[in-house]
Design a protein around this motif. Structure first.
Motif, short mmCIF file in Angstrom:
data_model
loop_
_atom_site.label_atom_id
_atom_site.label_comp_id
_atom_site.label_asym_id
_atom_site.label_seq_id
_atom_site.Cartn_x
_atom_site.Cartn_y
_atom_site.Cartn_z
N MET A 22 0.83 -1.26 0.21
CA MET A 22 0.24 0.04 0.10
C MET A 22 0.72 1.26 -0.11
SD MET A 22 -2.98 -1.06 2.64
CE MET A 22 -1.80 -1.78 3.79
N LEU A 23 1.98 1.01 0.62
CA LEU A 23 2.78 2.52 0.81
C LEU A 23 3.43 2.89 -0.67
CD1 LEU A 23 4.91 1.64 4.21
CD2 LEU A 23 2.89 3.43 3.70
N ASN A 24 3.59 1.74 -1.36
CA ASN A 24 4.09 2.14 -2.52
C ASN A 24 3.35 2.15 -3.91
OD1 ASN A 24 6.96 1.72 -1.61
ND2 ASN A 24 7.08 -0.36 -1.59
N TYR A 28 -2.19 5.19 -3.40
CA TYR A 28 -2.26 5.08 -1.89
C TYR A 28 -3.26 5.47 -1.00
CZ TYR A 28 0.07 9.29 -1.23
OH TYR A 28 0.63 10.64 -0.94
N ASN A 31 -6.00 3.31 -1.57
CA ASN A 31 -5.80 1.80 -1.03
C ASN A 31 -5.76 1.78 0.51
OD1 ASN A 31 -5.43 0.36 -3.48
ND2 ASN A 31 -3.27 0.73 -3.54
N PHE A 32 -5.49 2.73 1.16
CA PHE A 32 -5.42 2.88 2.66
C PHE A 32 -6.91 2.62 2.92
CE2 PHE A 32 -1.00 3.50 2.89
CZ PHE A 32 -0.69 3.54 4.31
N SER A 100 -6.81 9.25 4.22
CA SER A 100 -7.36 8.44 3.17
C SER A 100 -8.93 8.26 3.20
CB SER A 100 -6.69 7.16 3.16
OG SER A 100 -7.37 6.20 2.24
N LEU A 122 3.65 10.01 4.37
CA LEU A 122 4.19 9.09 3.80
C LEU A 122 5.92 9.30 4.14
CD1 LEU A 122 3.13 7.89 0.49
CD2 LEU A 122 3.10 6.63 2.36
#
Length: 220
Positions: A22-24, A28, A31-32, A100, A122
Motif C-alpha cells: 500500500m505504501l508503494n 495509496y 488503497n489505505f 485516506s 508517507l
C-alpha cells in the motif's frame, strides 16, 4: 530476551509485508481506506517492535549495570531512541489512514489539500523507520555487542561478528538516506550480517542463555 529479539524481528518483517504494497502504490490514498484492517495490523506490528526494543533494554539493564552502569544506561537510552521513531511512524501511518478515509469520502482525487499532506505523512513514516531500524539500531547493536564482548556473557566471536556488522548496517542506512533501495543487492548485503547476528544472539539466549561463570563473576 531471546524471545523479544525474535518477536521484534518477526513483527518487523510482517509489518513490511502488510504495509509495503500500500505504501508503494501510486493510488495509496484510495488503497489505505480500502484496506483499513491491514493498515491497523501493520501499525500494531510496528508498535510491537517498539515494545520489544524497550523490553530487551529493561531485561538486560540489571545485568549490564553490574558490569558497567554507564554503558547499561546508555543502552537503555539508545533503545528508547530506537523505539520513539517507530511510534512516530505509527502515528503518521494512522493519520494517513484517516486522511485516506476523508479523501474517499470527499471524492476529490485532484484536491490540492490531500495529495501534499499524504506525501508528507508517507515521508514521515519512511524517514522514521529508516532512522529507527537502521541508524539508531546500529548504535544499540554497537553498545550491546561491546558490552557482551567485555563481559564475556556470550562467546566473544559472536560479539565480534556483531561489531563488524555495525558499520555495514550503518553504511546501509546512510546510503538509504541518499536514495539506495534497502531491498537492493547492496542494501541486503550490508544489512544481512548484523540482522543474522541478532538472530543467532536470540537463539543462543533461548537455548543456552548467558555464560554462567561470567554471569556469576559480574553479579558477585
Amino acid at each position: 530476551m531471546g524471545v523479544l529479539f525474535l518477536l521484534s524481528t518477526v513483527a518487523g518483517v510482517l509489518s513490511v509485508a502488510f504495509l509495503e504494497p500500500m505504501l508503494n502504490a501510486p493510488d495509496y490514498l484510495t488503497n489505505f481506506s480500502a484496506n483499513e484492517n491491514q493498515v491497523i495490523i501493520g501499525a500494531l506490528l510496528e508498535l510491537i517492535c517498539a515494545g520489544a526494543f524497550l523490553g530487551i533494554a529493561v531485561m538486560i539493564f540489571p545485568i549490564l549495570k553490574k558490569h558497567n552502569e554507564r554503558i547499561a544506561l546508555g543502552y537503555v537510552v539508545a533503545r528508547i531512541c530506537e523505539a520513539v521513531p517507530f511510534v512516530v511512524g505509527v502515528i503518521s501511518l494512522l493519520s494517513l489512514l484517516t486522511l485516506s478515509q476523508e479523501f474517499v469520502k470527499v471524492g476529490a482525487p485532484y484536491d490540492p489539500y490531500f495529495l501534499p499532506l499524504g506525501t508528507l505523512l508517507l515521508a514521515v513514516h519512511d524517514w522514521t523507520n529508516l532512522i529507527g531500524s537502521m541508524i539508531v539500531f546500529s548504535l544499540t547493536a554497537l553498545i550491546l555487542n561491546y558490552s557482551l564482548y567485555r563481559s564475556k556473557l556470550f562467546p566473544q566471536s559472536i560479539s565480534v561478528w556483531g561489531l563488524i556488522g555495525v558499520p555495514l548496517m550503518l553504511a546501509a542506512g546512510v546510503l538509504d538516506m541518499f536514495g539506495l533501495d534497502p531491498f537492493s543487492t547492496i542494501g541486503i548485503f550490508l544489512a544481512f550480517p548484523l540482522a543474522l547476528n541478532e538472530m543467532v544472539l536470540a537463539i543462543w539466549l533461548i537455548v543456552k542463555g548467558f555464560n554462567s561463570s561470567a554471569l556469576a563473576e559480574i553479579i558477585s
